[in-house]
Design an enzyme around this catalytic site. Structure first.
Site, PDB file in Angstrom:
ATOM      1  N   HIS A 188       0.048   1.390 -13.129  1.00 48.81           N
ATOM      2  CA  HIS A 188       0.818   0.244 -13.628  1.00 48.81           C
ATOM      3  C   HIS A 188       2.293   0.648 -13.709  1.00 48.81           C
ATOM      4  CE1 HIS A 188       1.564  -3.506 -15.658  1.00 48.81           C
ATOM      5  NE2 HIS A 188       2.359  -2.844 -16.482  1.00 48.81           N
ATOM      6  N   ASN A 226      -6.178   2.870 -12.595  1.00 52.23           N
ATOM      7  CA  ASN A 226      -5.169   1.912 -12.129  1.00 52.23           C
ATOM      8  C   ASN A 226      -3.785   2.510 -12.333  1.00 52.23           C
ATOM      9  OD1 ASN A 226      -4.005  -0.699 -11.423  1.00 52.23           O
ATOM     10  ND2 ASN A 226      -3.583  -0.975 -13.610  1.00 52.23           N
ATOM     11  N   LEU A 264     -10.259  -7.399 -12.843  1.00 48.76           N
ATOM     12  CA  LEU A 264     -11.701  -7.212 -12.639  1.00 48.76           C
ATOM     13  C   LEU A 264     -12.499  -7.749 -13.822  1.00 48.76           C
ATOM     14  CD1 LEU A 264     -11.569  -3.580 -11.203  1.00 48.76           C
ATOM     15  CD2 LEU A 264     -11.904  -5.702  -9.920  1.00 48.76           C
ATOM     16  N   GLY A 315       0.777  -1.233   0.000  1.00 46.78           N
ATOM     17  CA  GLY A 315       0.000   0.000   0.000  1.00 46.78           C
ATOM     18  C   GLY A 315       0.810   1.286   0.000  1.00 46.78           C
ATOM     19  N   THR A 316       2.014   1.266  -0.620  1.00 48.22           N
ATOM     20  CA  THR A 316       2.771   2.531  -0.653  1.00 48.22           C
ATOM     21  C   THR A 316       2.084   3.554  -1.564  1.00 48.22           C
ATOM     22  OG1 THR A 316       4.252   1.846  -2.452  1.00 48.22           O
ATOM     23  CG2 THR A 316       4.975   1.375  -0.202  1.00 48.22           C
ATOM     24  N   MET A 331      -4.304  -6.881  -7.048  1.00 49.67           N
ATOM     25  CA  MET A 331      -3.747  -7.940  -7.891  1.00 49.67           C
ATOM     26  C   MET A 331      -4.777  -8.917  -8.465  1.00 49.67           C
ATOM     27  SD  MET A 331      -0.754  -6.972  -8.207  1.00 49.67           S
ATOM     28  CE  MET A 331       0.567  -6.034  -7.465  1.00 49.67           C
TER      29      MET A 331
HETATM   30  C1  GAR Z   1       2.990  -1.007  -7.542  1.00 49.74           C
HETATM   31  O1  GAR Z   1       4.254  -0.955  -8.136  1.00 49.74           O
HETATM   32  C2  GAR Z   1       1.910  -1.014  -8.610  1.00 49.74           C
HETATM   33  O2  GAR Z   1       2.216  -0.218  -9.720  1.00 49.74           O
HETATM   34  C3  GAR Z   1       1.887  -2.470  -8.986  1.00 49.74           C
HETATM   35  O3  GAR Z   1       2.025  -3.150  -7.759  1.00 49.74           O
HETATM   36  C4  GAR Z   1       2.778  -2.350  -6.846  1.00 49.74           C
HETATM   37  C5  GAR Z   1       1.994  -2.219  -5.550  1.00 49.74           C
HETATM   38  O4  GAR Z   1       2.740  -1.574  -4.561  1.00 49.74           O
HETATM   39  N1  GAR Z   1       0.686  -2.804  -9.691  1.00 49.74           N
HETATM   40  C6  GAR Z   1       0.660  -3.658 -10.700  1.00 49.74           C
HETATM   41  O5  GAR Z   1       1.608  -4.288 -11.089  1.00 49.74           O
HETATM   42  C7  GAR Z   1      -0.710  -3.805 -11.370  1.00 49.74           C
HETATM   43  N2  GAR Z   1      -0.589  -4.438 -12.648  1.00 49.74           N
HETATM   44  P1  GAR Z   1       2.039  -0.863  -3.303  1.00 49.74           P
HETATM   45  O6  GAR Z   1       1.088  -1.878  -2.668  1.00 49.74           O
HETATM   46  O7  GAR Z   1       3.190  -0.559  -2.386  1.00 49.74           O
HETATM   47  O8  GAR Z   1       1.332   0.366  -3.775  1.00 49.74           O
END
Ligand code: GAR
Length: 204
Positions: free
Chosen positions: A112, A110, A96, A14-15, A93
């Protein structure tokens, strides 16, 4: 003008959620209100971040509700209950279903961790994206914020920011730099921009 109620959906650390919460606390998301954090993982640290910021949480855990559509129905119920106008996927993750994306058409965004259309689509998530970028030898990567439709990572692009790959980068160092320099910057900005747009539409 009324503020758009925002739900942030997370599966892990969740950063990106934290970047949104910090930006909102600093007064930089005036068009939106972070009203709900949803997770499909009961042990996601994102839920702690939400609690610390006094934001309501809803859990539709993958283990207790293994059926994806049943989880989605539970989440849609929570979004309705909380009067959510914008859904933000921040490290969520689960892909949908069409029914979900149609229910919130042009109201789901979203983040990415690559410059779409590179390194995106099914199977490209989290660290795997950065592993693929390094394996291909790209010199520039970055992050993209886009609307979510029925095509995985295929909706209209809202914002992108480029990040240079450095010599000696590992997937982990690259992931961290892409987050710090791109994701944590463009995602909160996009939340504000889309909320502003939605509240202006509502006011028309
Ligand atoms: C982030 O880098 C986000 O862009 C990626 O997962 C990470 C979650 O980090 N999302 C994907 O790859 C979606 N396809 P976080 O929980 O620290 O925000």
């Amino acid at each position: 003008m009324s503020r758009v109620r925002v739900a942030v959906l997370c599966s892990g650390g969740g950063t990106n959620l934290q970047a949104i919460l910090d930006c909102a606390a600093a007064g930089n998301i005036p068009a939106g209100e972070i009203a709900l954090v949803v997770s499909d993982n009961a042990s996601a640290y994102a839920l702690e971040r939400a609690k610390r910021a006094n934001v309501a949480t809803f859990i539709a855990d993958r283990k207790t509700i293994p059926d994806r559509l049943a989880r989605e129905r539970a989440i849609l119920g929570a979004l309705k209950e909380h009067g959510i106008g914008l859904v933000v996927l921040a490290g969520f993750m689960t892909i949908l279903s069409d029914a979900f994306t149609k229910a919130y058409e042009m109201r789901i965004i979203n983040v990415h961790p690559s410059l779409i259309p590179s390194f995106c689509g099914p199977g490209f998530y989290g660290l795997k994206v950065h592993e693929a970028a390094l394996a291909r030898g790209v010199k520039v990567t970055g992050a993209t914020v886009h609307f979510v439709n029925e095509v995985c990572d295929g909706g209209p692009i809202i914002a992108q920011k480029a990040v240079y790959v450095q010599e000696g980068d590992t997937p982990e160092t690259l992931q961290k730099r892409v987050m710090r320099e791109a994701e944590w910057v463009i995602l909160p900005q996009a939340v504000q921009a889309v909320c502003k747009q939605l509240s202006e539409q509502k006011g028309e």
